[in-house]
Design a protein around this motif. Structure first.
Motif, PDB file in Angstrom:
ATOM      1  N   SER A  15       0.825  -1.205   0.000  1.00  0.00           N
ATOM      2  CA  SER A  15       0.000   0.000   0.000  1.00  0.00           C
ATOM      3  C   SER A  15       0.861   1.257   0.000  1.00  0.00           C
ATOM      4  CB  SER A  15      -0.919  -0.019   1.223  1.00  0.00           C
ATOM      5  OG  SER A  15      -1.698   1.144   1.288  1.00  0.00           O
ATOM      6  N   ILE A  16       1.907   1.266   0.818  1.00  0.00           N
ATOM      7  CA  ILE A  16       2.754   2.454   0.896  1.00  0.00           C
ATOM      8  C   ILE A  16       3.517   2.662  -0.402  1.00  0.00           C
ATOM      9  CG2 ILE A  16       4.729   3.470   2.099  1.00  0.00           C
ATOM     10  CD1 ILE A  16       3.802   2.107   4.634  1.00  0.00           C
ATOM     11  N   SER A  46      10.374   9.522  -0.628  1.00  0.00           N
ATOM     12  CA  SER A  46       9.329  10.083  -1.465  1.00  0.00           C
ATOM     13  C   SER A  46       8.054  10.283  -0.645  1.00  0.00           C
ATOM     14  CB  SER A  46       9.048   9.146  -2.639  1.00  0.00           C
ATOM     15  OG  SER A  46       9.045   7.809  -2.193  1.00  0.00           O
ATOM     16  N   PRO A  47       7.386  11.414  -0.845  1.00  0.00           N
ATOM     17  CA  PRO A  47       6.144  11.674  -0.107  1.00  0.00           C
ATOM     18  C   PRO A  47       5.001  10.814  -0.628  1.00  0.00           C
ATOM     19  CG  PRO A  47       6.524  13.385  -1.717  1.00  0.00           C
ATOM     20  CD  PRO A  47       7.718  12.484  -1.763  1.00  0.00           C
ATOM     21  N   LEU A  48       3.957  10.711   0.144  1.00  0.00           N
ATOM     22  CA  LEU A  48       2.794   9.907  -0.250  1.00  0.00           C
ATOM     23  C   LEU A  48       1.824  10.748  -1.063  1.00  0.00           C
ATOM     24  CD1 LEU A  48       2.129   7.947   3.056  1.00  0.00           C
ATOM     25  CD2 LEU A  48       3.439   7.265   1.050  1.00  0.00           C
ATOM     26  N   THR A  49       1.248  10.142  -2.086  1.00  0.00           N
ATOM     27  CA  THR A  49       0.324  10.868  -2.945  1.00  0.00           C
ATOM     28  C   THR A  49      -1.132  10.486  -2.675  1.00  0.00           C
ATOM     29  OG1 THR A  49       0.480   9.198  -4.662  1.00  0.00           O
ATOM     30  CG2 THR A  49       2.056  11.000  -4.753  1.00  0.00           C
ATOM     31  N   ARG A  50      -1.350   9.487  -1.836  1.00  0.00           N
ATOM     32  CA  ARG A  50      -2.723   9.106  -1.484  1.00  0.00           C
ATOM     33  C   ARG A  50      -2.680   8.386  -0.151  1.00  0.00           C
ATOM     34  NH1 ARG A  50      -3.065   3.389  -4.642  1.00  0.00           N
ATOM     35  NH2 ARG A  50      -3.521   2.715  -2.521  1.00  0.00           N
ATOM     36  N   ASP A  51      -3.847   8.056   0.380  1.00  0.00           N
ATOM     37  CA  ASP A  51      -3.915   7.365   1.665  1.00  0.00           C
ATOM     38  C   ASP A  51      -3.445   5.921   1.530  1.00  0.00           C
ATOM     39  OD1 ASP A  51      -4.761   9.539   2.960  1.00  0.00           O
ATOM     40  OD2 ASP A  51      -6.853   8.935   3.167  1.00  0.00           O
ATOM     41  N   THR A  52      -2.853   5.437   2.604  1.00  0.00           N
ATOM     42  CA  THR A  52      -2.459   4.036   2.621  1.00  0.00           C
ATOM     43  C   THR A  52      -3.433   3.258   3.510  1.00  0.00           C
ATOM     44  OG1 THR A  52      -1.017   4.340   4.524  1.00  0.00           O
ATOM     45  CG2 THR A  52      -0.058   4.674   2.361  1.00  0.00           C
ATOM     46  N   ILE A  53      -3.356   1.952   3.397  1.00  0.00           N
ATOM     47  CA  ILE A  53      -4.223   1.086   4.186  1.00  0.00           C
ATOM     48  C   ILE A  53      -3.883   1.259   5.669  1.00  0.00           C
ATOM     49  CG2 ILE A  53      -2.654  -0.888   4.139  1.00  0.00           C
ATOM     50  CD1 ILE A  53      -4.942  -2.726   3.771  1.00  0.00           C
ATOM     51  N   ALA A  62       2.590   1.733  -3.366  1.00  0.00           N
ATOM     52  CA  ALA A  62       1.655   2.166  -4.402  1.00  0.00           C
ATOM     53  C   ALA A  62       1.261   3.618  -4.204  1.00  0.00           C
ATOM     54  CB  ALA A  62       0.413   1.268  -4.388  1.00  0.00           C
ATOM     55  N   ALA A  63       1.247   4.080  -2.961  1.00  0.00           N
ATOM     56  CA  ALA A  63       0.809   5.450  -2.679  1.00  0.00           C
ATOM     57  C   ALA A  63       1.961   6.444  -2.714  1.00  0.00           C
ATOM     58  CB  ALA A  63       0.126   5.507  -1.301  1.00  0.00           C
ATOM     59  N   SER A  64       3.191   5.965  -2.871  1.00  0.00           N
ATOM     60  CA  SER A  64       4.336   6.867  -2.843  1.00  0.00           C
ATOM     61  C   SER A  64       4.459   7.634  -4.149  1.00  0.00           C
ATOM     62  CB  SER A  64       5.618   6.066  -2.599  1.00  0.00           C
ATOM     63  OG  SER A  64       5.608   5.517  -1.304  1.00  0.00           O
ATOM     64  N   VAL A 118      -5.829  -2.242  -2.410  1.00  0.00           N
ATOM     65  CA  VAL A 118      -4.830  -2.053  -1.346  1.00  0.00           C
ATOM     66  C   VAL A 118      -3.911  -0.891  -1.718  1.00  0.00           C
ATOM     67  CG1 VAL A 118      -2.754  -3.029  -0.324  1.00  0.00           C
ATOM     68  CG2 VAL A 118      -4.840  -4.385  -0.416  1.00  0.00           C
ATOM     69  N   GLU A 126       7.068   4.472  -6.269  1.00  0.00           N
ATOM     70  CA  GLU A 126       8.204   3.688  -5.814  1.00  0.00           C
ATOM     71  C   GLU A 126       8.679   4.226  -4.477  1.00  0.00           C
ATOM     72  OE1 GLU A 126      11.233   4.076  -8.754  1.00  0.00           O
ATOM     73  OE2 GLU A 126      11.857   6.049  -8.065  1.00  0.00           O
TER      74      GLU A 126
END
Lengths: 116, 116
Positions: free
Chosen positions: A49-50, B17-24, A52-54, B116, A58
């Motif tokens: 999940s992390i 790298s920063p997150l671009t969306r919410d994670t699980i 994919a959201a980064s 996920v 990556e």
DNA sequence: TGGTGACATCGACCACTGTCAATGCAACAT
DNA sequence: ATGTTGCATTGACAGTGGTCGATGTCACCA
């Protein structure tokens, strides 16, 4: 009725229902179980999940250790499991190791699931 | 350029790298891992497959012991895991216990997987 | 050349899990 | 009542898996 004597015989075998379609093979079940086992862990689901959201889809290990609250060797172990199972791919750039989602890997196992 | 001095600072943090969306969430990951763990076994996948392929989409334990090549207590154990996880439902009719697939249970976990 | 930081691997520990023989239990037949 | 049959439960065992500290390895920097 002449069929009356046949019915008890049918009743005796009533517990054993015949198959109406093919079932999954033992080898196929082994493969799918292996794929699912690689996903069946909270830490590994959160890693996916992390990643994919980064940003750029990556992340490197340093991004992943802290949010999971696990040690670096443990995170490395989980990442190896996910790479070996085909869910993540690893690219080493300089000192850092970057992990990316393998496109379609989650969809394919999800599709296999509903056709079991 | 006045921004020249800022760039090295950005480079130093380049690995993160920063997150671009919410994670699980951790709780959600736990739940999904539990559901997947129940499926991540060859015997249980084959049980689901045989039940789904059986006439009337139901089967009793006597139908399931022989094709799996496992003992009756082991098959009962796997069936209990699948019932407790919400994939199968159990109905006792007379001496026999019949197992049916819970409609939509596989689809829902498959859907959770791809989000996920 | 030596030092540092990022990551992988190793070894060990503990918890969990799959398996089966033995046993228990309930429904049915005799 | 007694035996039988289908299934669940228990107890025990071996194998697996998640975790971490210690260590190894490689790239980079001074």
């Amino acid at each position: 009725m002449t069929t009356r004597e046949l019915l008890p015989v049918i009743d005796v075998t009533a517990c054993c229902s015949p198959l109406t379609r093919d079932t999954i093979s033992a080898d196929h079940a082994d493969d799918l179980a292996r794929s699912l086992k690689a996903l069946a862990d909270p830490a590994r689901l959160r890693l996916i999940s992390i990643v994919a959201a980064s940003d750029g889809a990556e992340a490197c290990v340093c991004d992943l250790t802290e949010p999971l609250g696990l040690s670096q060797p443990t995170v490395s172990h989980h990442l190896k499991v996910l790479v070996d199972s085909g869910y993540l791919e690893r690219e080493k750039r300089g000192t850092w190791a970057y992990f990316r989602l393998v496109p379609g890997s989650l969809d394919s196992v999800a599709h296999l699931l509903v056709t079991v």
